[in-house]
Design an enzyme around this catalytic site. Sequence first.
Site, PDB file in Angstrom:
ATOM      1  N   ASP A   1       0.846  -1.194   0.000  1.00 19.20           N
ATOM      2  CA  ASP A   1       0.000   0.000   0.000  1.00 19.20           C
ATOM      3  C   ASP A   1       0.880   1.243   0.000  1.00 19.20           C
ATOM      4  O   ASP A   1       2.005   1.226   0.520  1.00 19.20           O
ATOM      5  CB  ASP A   1      -0.891   0.033   1.246  1.00 19.20           C
ATOM      6  CG  ASP A   1      -1.955  -1.044   1.241  1.00 19.20           C
ATOM      7  OD1 ASP A   1      -2.187  -1.652   0.178  1.00 19.20           O
ATOM      8  OD2 ASP A   1      -2.552  -1.274   2.310  1.00 19.20           O
ATOM      9  N   LYS A   2       0.360   2.314  -0.525  1.00 21.49           N
ATOM     10  CA  LYS A   2       1.100   3.571  -0.596  1.00 21.49           C
ATOM     11  C   LYS A   2       1.648   3.985   0.766  1.00 21.49           C
ATOM     12  O   LYS A   2       2.806   4.409   0.887  1.00 21.49           O
ATOM     13  CB  LYS A   2       0.201   4.678  -1.157  1.00 21.49           C
ATOM     14  CG  LYS A   2       0.853   6.049  -1.200  1.00 21.49           C
ATOM     15  CD  LYS A   2      -0.102   7.098  -1.756  1.00 21.49           C
ATOM     16  CE  LYS A   2       0.540   8.479  -1.763  1.00 21.49           C
ATOM     17  NZ  LYS A   2      -0.397   9.511  -2.301  1.00 21.49           N
TER      18      LYS A   2
END
Length: 329
Positions: free
Chosen positions: A146-147
Amino acid sequence: MSGVSREYVKDNEAEWRLDKWFKVHFPGLSYGRLSKLLRKGDIRVNGKRAKANLRLEGGMEIRLPPLGKDERAAPKPQKHKKHLSEEDVDMMRSMVIYQDDSVIVLNKLPGLAVQGGTNTKKHVDGLLDALQGTKDERPKLVHRLDKDTSGVLVIARTGAAAKKLTESFKTRQTNKVYWALVKGKPPQQEGAVQAPLDKEPGTKGERMAVSEDGKRAITDFKVMDSAAGEVTWMAFRPVTGRTHQIRVHATVLDTPIVGDGKYGAKDAFVEGAVSKKLHLHARNLEIEHPNGGTLSVKATLPKHMSESFDMFGFDADDESNPFEEMDNV
């Protein structure tokens, strides 16, 4: 046969289909003409007849019959690499924690997306030219984070390595351990969350939710330490690999990950000086190395998590295997 020539498959062309090889090297040769030459046996690979979908290996010999001038047209020049700023190059290189001829491992920074998307212009995939070095091939992504999740991110340096690493991730032949700080304390010290996940309706796939009709999702967990029950340091090991799996399963335990407003809303934040960034980090990864043996890597905590660990008195240098006892049961 007069005019017969021979070409050899390069290492960076391994795993290409034969028809792709011809499309790159002989763009003027139509697929129909290629198919006819293959059917007649005029084109041979390592002395044998071949089909268009044959997967190539480095060093293979491709025998070519006489071809017309147009069919031997030179391949189109490759596009120039995207220009990267010195700042971006330095950032990418600073994240490298392991590198060999087949693999690069990054300690990905929180807030840096792995791939592009709506309103996402800067991402790891778009900056991989910075890590190509003298290799003929551009590095390739083989999995995701995930970012806002930091930590271990594996990059393949060759097509052959990418295939093997992707297969290992796909078949779960990996051992991944994440560290997280969560709000509150789970009902037990260790265990497994088994809660199927599906896309939450109406969120365009941006959120996941527990659903009886969802895909199987299992996450092992273990409490590492706790600060008066207000904040707990936990280790998570995803057995399956669903989107946002650890983040959703943390809420199943009624312990949202600190800083995870998407799934924990206001309950995910701690008053005071604790950072509001997501406190989830891919700490360890063990995976089969594409050249044999096991690749084992560990990533240090990002700045905001390191500061939070110091604040609560947690040991950021812990080297133990939190799931050793569970595996031996």
